[in-house]
Design an enzyme around this catalytic site. Sequence first.
Site, mmCIF file in Angstrom:
data_model
loop_
_atom_site.group_PDB
_atom_site.id
_atom_site.type_symbol
_atom_site.label_atom_id
_atom_site.label_comp_id
_atom_site.label_asym_id
_atom_site.label_seq_id
_atom_site.Cartn_x
_atom_site.Cartn_y
_atom_site.Cartn_z
ATOM 1 N N LYS A 47 3.537 -15.535 1.962
ATOM 2 C CA LYS A 47 3.473 -16.263 0.688
ATOM 3 C C LYS A 47 4.920 -16.580 0.304
ATOM 4 O O LYS A 47 5.410 -16.234 -0.776
ATOM 5 C CB LYS A 47 2.763 -15.376 -0.360
ATOM 6 C CG LYS A 47 2.452 -16.055 -1.683
ATOM 7 C CD LYS A 47 1.391 -17.133 -1.580
ATOM 8 C CE LYS A 47 1.212 -17.817 -2.926
ATOM 9 N NZ LYS A 47 0.432 -19.055 -2.836
ATOM 10 N N ASP A 49 -11.285 -9.292 6.689
ATOM 11 C CA ASP A 49 -12.666 -9.254 6.187
ATOM 12 C C ASP A 49 -13.260 -10.659 6.134
ATOM 13 O O ASP A 49 -14.444 -10.862 6.408
ATOM 14 C CB ASP A 49 -12.726 -8.620 4.788
ATOM 15 C CG ASP A 49 -12.943 -7.113 4.853
ATOM 16 O OD1 ASP A 49 -12.678 -6.534 5.929
ATOM 17 O OD2 ASP A 49 -13.371 -6.518 3.856
ATOM 18 N N TYR A 98 0.824 -1.213 0.000
ATOM 19 C CA TYR A 98 0.000 0.000 0.000
ATOM 20 C C TYR A 98 0.859 1.264 0.000
ATOM 21 O O TYR A 98 0.366 2.359 -0.296
ATOM 22 C CB TYR A 98 -0.953 0.024 1.207
ATOM 23 C CG TYR A 98 -2.062 -1.013 1.113
ATOM 24 C CD1 TYR A 98 -2.190 -1.831 -0.005
ATOM 25 C CD2 TYR A 98 -2.983 -1.168 2.133
ATOM 26 C CE1 TYR A 98 -3.192 -2.782 -0.099
ATOM 27 C CE2 TYR A 98 -3.997 -2.119 2.049
ATOM 28 C CZ TYR A 98 -4.088 -2.916 0.927
ATOM 29 O OH TYR A 98 -5.093 -3.855 0.840
ATOM 30 N N ASP A 132 -5.546 -7.157 5.332
ATOM 31 C CA ASP A 132 -6.755 -6.478 4.868
ATOM 32 C C ASP A 132 -7.787 -7.521 4.424
ATOM 33 O O ASP A 132 -8.962 -7.474 4.802
ATOM 34 C CB ASP A 132 -6.365 -5.563 3.684
ATOM 35 C CG ASP A 132 -7.447 -4.557 3.346
ATOM 36 O OD1 ASP A 132 -8.498 -4.577 4.004
ATOM 37 O OD2 ASP A 132 -7.244 -3.762 2.413
ATOM 38 N N ASP A 134 -2.829 -18.443 1.108
ATOM 39 C CA ASP A 134 -3.938 -19.174 0.478
ATOM 40 C C ASP A 134 -4.451 -20.268 1.407
ATOM 41 O O ASP A 134 -5.655 -20.481 1.554
ATOM 42 C CB ASP A 134 -3.529 -19.739 -0.894
ATOM 43 C CG ASP A 134 -2.148 -20.354 -0.912
ATOM 44 O OD1 ASP A 134 -1.357 -20.078 0.016
ATOM 45 O OD2 ASP A 134 -1.844 -21.120 -1.845
#
Length: 356
Positions: free
Chosen positions: A191, A251, A141, A247, A223
């Site tokens: 990852k 959620d 970001y 992020d 994942d």
Amino acid sequence: MQKKITVIPGDGIGTEVIEQALLVLDKIEKVYRHRFERQEAVAGGAALNATGVPLPAETLERCKASDAVLLGALGGPKWDSNPPGMKPENGLLGLRAGLGLYANLRPARIYPALANASTLKREVVEGVDLLIVRELTGGIYFGKPRGVSKEGEEEVGVNTEIYRTSEIRRIAKVGFEAARKRRRILTSVDKANVLEVSQLWRRVVTDVGKDFPDVELSHLYVDNCAMQLIANPKQFDVVVTSNLFGDILSDEAAMLTGSIGMLPSASLGGNIGIYEPVHGSAPDIAGKEIANPIATIASLAMMLKYSFGLQKESDAIEQAIVSVLEAGYRTADLKEEGKTTVGTKQMGELIIERVG
Ligand code: NAD
């Protein structure tokens, strides 16, 4: 106790849910005899409308001169096509950076009364109590180079995932320390099978772990974590991860609880924390008086606990939320047969009645 709070209602349902949280704060003041001075400030879309920028210097100054910040939500379709740097989200990113908030704490707890509200089976979600610690001021970001440029006939978009040892160390420490106060299990998510930045992340988190031999550390690929959160969420205690992965995963964890309208958050790191619901400004329901104010009220409870050390007052709010849900009251996002559906204001009132 006397404290100064900067309140940023923001856009859409932000203003509606903040109103209820402030009424809860009034009740806390009255019952426990504290004084919370409040000053309002603008950021996001409201600030773009009023001043032309998403984060006026005055707002940041006000926040810095207070003990904590309570925020609703920023954003909306009106500003979606604004140029980069002039979107409402820039207000939030600027606030977090300006206050040095590098750690976002997002608890996801299943309230027993809501175990049926989840889209997952009751036996999968019952008893879930996890905390996602998301790195907040680094990663993709903020990484450079970034932008969209022309390459012959094509346009090319670039963003950069970047983490330094010091950034990984400090967020890992927050994760380990949080785990120490809970069930002492920490899952670091990356990852590392594909990304070099994740390989560094994994190495540094493992190294920080040497100072926390009492915390059980494991690593998961993002994942796999996304899958495990749905398959067996009870296995998680504290999850520490990067800005982007956090992020998304937070959620996903939100949906375990039935509604994003239930999830509070705290952003910490510097001297002044920001407390805000996980959800956004929900333009689809703004102005309809149906937004769930619980995430914001629970964020206020986190403020009382983390910034002011008011455990009893914080617990009183949490207990009031549990009691209202047990009594069968639900906002529209949690609509359930046989339960009473109430609006934003009524949910606020029911909680206030039960505080203290
Ligand atoms: P959103 O969280 O605003 O809404 C997602 C869905 O959840 C919508 O259907 C909405 O109605 C519902 N919802 C959210 N909060 C609710 C509540 N309290 N009660 C009942 N239902 C609720 O996410 P979005 O639609 O992706 O984003 C809308 C705007 O908010 C965008 O401009 C986005 O950039 C912004 N946003 C801001 C923040 C923030 O300020 N921290 C976070 C996320 C999104």
